[in-house]
Write a protein that holds these residues in place. Structure first.
Motif, PDB file in Angstrom:
ATOM      1  N   MET A 263       0.309   1.329  12.559  1.00 31.56           N
ATOM      2  CA  MET A 263       0.134   2.550  13.333  1.00 31.56           C
ATOM      3  C   MET A 263       1.408   3.389  13.333  1.00 31.56           C
ATOM      4  O   MET A 263       1.351   4.617  13.278  1.00 31.56           O
ATOM      5  CB  MET A 263      -0.277   2.196  14.769  1.00 31.56           C
ATOM      6  CG  MET A 263      -1.689   1.644  14.881  1.00 31.56           C
ATOM      7  SD  MET A 263      -2.193   1.377  16.592  1.00 31.56           S
ATOM      8  CE  MET A 263      -2.089   3.035  17.247  1.00 31.56           C
ATOM      9  N   GLN A 264       2.551   2.731  13.364  1.00 33.08           N
ATOM     10  CA  GLN A 264       3.811   3.470  13.309  1.00 33.08           C
ATOM     11  C   GLN A 264       3.952   4.200  11.975  1.00 33.08           C
ATOM     12  O   GLN A 264       4.390   5.351  11.929  1.00 33.08           O
ATOM     13  CB  GLN A 264       4.982   2.507  13.508  1.00 33.08           C
ATOM     14  CG  GLN A 264       6.340   3.187  13.502  1.00 33.08           C
ATOM     15  CD  GLN A 264       7.467   2.207  13.724  1.00 33.08           C
ATOM     16  OE1 GLN A 264       7.248   1.013  13.926  1.00 33.08           O
ATOM     17  NE2 GLN A 264       8.695   2.705  13.682  1.00 33.08           N
ATOM     18  N   LYS A 266       1.484   5.223  10.000  1.00 30.53           N
ATOM     19  CA  LYS A 266       0.512   6.309   9.956  1.00 30.53           C
ATOM     20  C   LYS A 266       0.940   7.483  10.835  1.00 30.53           C
ATOM     21  O   LYS A 266       0.745   8.653  10.466  1.00 30.53           O
ATOM     22  CB  LYS A 266      -0.869   5.802  10.380  1.00 30.53           C
ATOM     23  CG  LYS A 266      -1.510   4.854   9.382  1.00 30.53           C
ATOM     24  CD  LYS A 266      -2.833   4.330   9.875  1.00 30.53           C
ATOM     25  CE  LYS A 266      -3.872   5.413   9.991  1.00 30.53           C
ATOM     26  NZ  LYS A 266      -5.193   4.884  10.373  1.00 30.53           N
ATOM     27  N   ASN A 267       1.527   7.170  11.981  1.00 36.79           N
ATOM     28  CA  ASN A 267       1.989   8.251  12.860  1.00 36.79           C
ATOM     29  C   ASN A 267       3.143   9.025  12.238  1.00 36.79           C
ATOM     30  O   ASN A 267       3.329  10.215  12.530  1.00 36.79           O
ATOM     31  CB  ASN A 267       2.420   7.680  14.202  1.00 36.79           C
ATOM     32  CG  ASN A 267       1.249   7.128  15.009  1.00 36.79           C
ATOM     33  OD1 ASN A 267       0.109   7.550  14.829  1.00 36.79           O
ATOM     34  ND2 ASN A 267       1.528   6.183  15.888  1.00 36.79           N
ATOM     35  N   THR A 268       3.905   8.363  11.379  1.00 39.56           N
ATOM     36  CA  THR A 268       5.035   9.027  10.719  1.00 39.56           C
ATOM     37  C   THR A 268       4.559  10.091   9.741  1.00 39.56           C
ATOM     38  O   THR A 268       5.327  10.988   9.367  1.00 39.56           O
ATOM     39  CB  THR A 268       5.909   7.987   9.994  1.00 39.56           C
ATOM     40  OG1 THR A 268       6.221   6.919  10.892  1.00 39.56           O
ATOM     41  CG2 THR A 268       7.212   8.593   9.509  1.00 39.56           C
ATOM     42  N   SER A 270       2.733  12.537  10.220  1.00 41.88           N
ATOM     43  CA  SER A 270       2.708  13.862  10.839  1.00 41.88           C
ATOM     44  C   SER A 270       4.077  14.344  11.267  1.00 41.88           C
ATOM     45  O   SER A 270       4.202  15.376  11.908  1.00 41.88           O
ATOM     46  CB  SER A 270       1.780  13.847  12.059  1.00 41.88           C
ATOM     47  OG  SER A 270       2.210  12.880  13.008  1.00 41.88           O
ATOM     48  N   THR A 271       5.126  13.599  10.899  1.00 44.14           N
ATOM     49  CA  THR A 271       6.485  13.994  11.270  1.00 44.14           C
ATOM     50  C   THR A 271       7.242  14.479  10.032  1.00 44.14           C
ATOM     51  O   THR A 271       6.806  14.295   8.899  1.00 44.14           O
ATOM     52  CB  THR A 271       7.242  12.807  11.900  1.00 44.14           C
ATOM     53  OG1 THR A 271       7.385  11.763  10.926  1.00 44.14           O
ATOM     54  CG2 THR A 271       6.482  12.274  13.105  1.00 44.14           C
ATOM     55  N   ARG A 334      -6.392   7.684  23.922  1.00 44.56           N
ATOM     56  CA  ARG A 334      -6.148   7.750  22.479  1.00 44.56           C
ATOM     57  C   ARG A 334      -5.484   6.468  21.962  1.00 44.56           C
ATOM     58  O   ARG A 334      -5.821   5.965  20.888  1.00 44.56           O
ATOM     59  CB  ARG A 334      -5.288   8.958  22.138  1.00 44.56           C
ATOM     60  CG  ARG A 334      -6.006  10.296  22.232  1.00 44.56           C
ATOM     61  CD  ARG A 334      -5.214  11.387  21.529  1.00 44.56           C
ATOM     62  NE  ARG A 334      -3.874  11.525  22.089  1.00 44.56           N
ATOM     63  CZ  ARG A 334      -3.567  12.353  23.077  1.00 44.56           C
ATOM     64  NH1 ARG A 334      -4.507  13.118  23.632  1.00 44.56           N
ATOM     65  NH2 ARG A 334      -2.324  12.433  23.524  1.00 44.56           N
ATOM     66  N   LYS A 335      -4.550   5.932  22.732  1.00 44.41           N
ATOM     67  CA  LYS A 335      -3.849   4.713  22.321  1.00 44.41           C
ATOM     68  C   LYS A 335      -4.797   3.524  22.270  1.00 44.41           C
ATOM     69  O   LYS A 335      -4.801   2.757  21.298  1.00 44.41           O
ATOM     70  CB  LYS A 335      -2.692   4.427  23.290  1.00 44.41           C
ATOM     71  CG  LYS A 335      -1.877   3.210  22.894  1.00 44.41           C
ATOM     72  CD  LYS A 335      -0.708   3.009  23.850  1.00 44.41           C
ATOM     73  CE  LYS A 335       0.099   1.768  23.463  1.00 44.41           C
ATOM     74  NZ  LYS A 335       1.245   1.544  24.382  1.00 44.41           N
ATOM     75  N   ALA A 338      -7.166   3.912  19.367  1.00 43.57           N
ATOM     76  CA  ALA A 338      -6.488   3.708  18.086  1.00 43.57           C
ATOM     77  C   ALA A 338      -6.286   2.227  17.804  1.00 43.57           C
ATOM     78  O   ALA A 338      -6.547   1.754  16.693  1.00 43.57           O
ATOM     79  CB  ALA A 338      -5.146   4.442  18.085  1.00 43.57           C
TER      80      ALA A 338
END
Length: 378
Positions: A263-264, A266-268, A270-271, A334-335, A338
């Motif tokens: 998840m970390q 995948k979240n990256t 969008s950064t 959301r968390k 997910a």
């Protein structure tokens, strides 16, 4: 942007280089596989504008250039690499702190599983993960739990690499088979013997017949069976490897660490600071299924009902619908959704991998490594 339009020469160089890098862990560390598409996607950095991919199409093009002799080279390299990785897991499990922690956890499970409804609690998995993380970090900055997780992914990626090469091998054989004019015509060996050719020529003709005769009969189940039986079962159950018996109780903590890391990553996406970003890593599920198979611990892990327990836990963590629709509510919702989704996808991937490691695959009855996991009826 997927960089799948490169020339055959580039893919050929990448294929030959990847074969050399499999044993050195470079390929399996820098590429993650998608079990559904049987394609490897490169782990990208923020400086790259495209993602390199490697699949059966690219490997088949390489076979046209180098021939199928490289297939055996792949099997040898992966065989050595998997042996090294399993030995590394053996060393990690042999650590006193790890083995004592797992012994304690197994005893807790045996004594309390009926009270827990035969569902291993996610809180215990998180506690085990926390205790392992508290041991400290290694020289590369990763925790010991991350080391476990990454080694398992490497094993799965190596086996997935063999699956891609096997699929490309079959594709290559079918491509060359179309140039055979008529299968009912006399075989090369018969023609050689009828014309009184030398024994060497007759032997070579027989090899040609075997190569292009009926490629549909050539499958790779036997190759996968080689990996399933590469370790002596009696040796794995010996006193020296007794700590291997506790591997199944570590899996809940490993899956928790895997989902957090995934998840970390995948979240990256969008950064702006995209460092080692990826969006698929089915190698972990393949590696888990493989290790459970060679250690004969499928039944023990199934008895934990782990995936059912953790998915239900995250479903219950969702805030009640009657609560105020605040920013905190939305974030918690959301968390929880997910985490539930990622564990469900991991469960589906893991179950799919069991088709590769089932008894049907072991007997060569059900799974073709280069195919789509079709189980045949006896």
């Amino acid at each position: 942007v997927f960089n799948d339009t490169a020339t055959t020469e580039i893919y050929t160089q990448a294929f030959v280089g990847s074969v050399r890098c499999v044993q050195e862990t470079e390929f399996v560390a820098n590429y993650h596989q998608s079990l559904h598409t049987q394609v490897f996607f490169e782990i990208t950095e923020d400086t790259k504008k495209s993602i390199n991919v490697f699949g059966a199409t690219q490997a088949a093009n390489s076979f046209h250039t180098h021939g199928i002799g490289i297939y055996n080279t792949v099997l040898t390299a992966v065989f050595k690499m998997v042996s090294t990785k399993v030995n590394l897991i053996n060393q990690l499990l042999y650590e006193d702190y790890i083995s004592n922690l797992l012994y304690t956890e197994e005893k807790y499970w045996r004594d309390n599983k009926e009270k827990l409804g035969v569902k291993y609690p996610s809180e215990r998995a998180e506690e085990v993960a926390r205790k392992i993380i508290e041991i400290g970090v290694l020289q590369d900055g990763r925790t010991l739990l991350d080391k476990f997780r990454i080694v398992i992914s490497h094993i799965g990626n190596a086996l997935g690499f063999v699956a891609v090469i096997a699929s490309a091998n079959k594709r290559f054989l079918y491509d060359i088979h179309q140039f055979v004019v008529d299968e009912n015509e006399n075989k090369c060996e018969e023609l050689a013997r009828d014309s009184n050719q030398s024994p060497e020529t007759c032997t070579a003709s027989a090899l040609i017949d075997n190569l292009i005769g009926k490629p549909q009969e050539k499958n790779t189940a036997g190759d996968y069976k080689l990996f399933l039986n590469m370790f002596d079962e009696a040796a794995l159950k010996s006193e020296e490897c007794k700590h291997f018996e506790l591997f199944y109780i570590l899996i809940p903590a490993l899956t928790t660490a895997f989902v957090d890391s995934f998840m970390q990553a995948k979240n990256t996406l969008s950064t702006k600071n995209m460092t080692r970003v990826y969006f698929c890593d089915d190698g972990f599920a393949v590696g888990l299924a493989y290790l459970l198979r060679i250690l004969r611990q499928n039944d023990k892990f199934t008895g934990l009902n782990w995936f059912k327990s953790v998915i239900e836990k995250h479903a219950h963590d969702k805030p009640a619908k009657g609560q105020t629709q605040s920013a905190e509510f939305s974030m918690r919702m959301r968390k929880a959704e997910a985490y539930q989704k990622e564990f469900e996808w991991l469960f589906y991937s893991f179950v799919a991998c069991l088709l590769y490691t089932s008894d049907a695959a072991d007997e060569g009855l059900g799974v073709d490594l280069g195919g789509r996991s079709i189980i045949k009826n006896k």
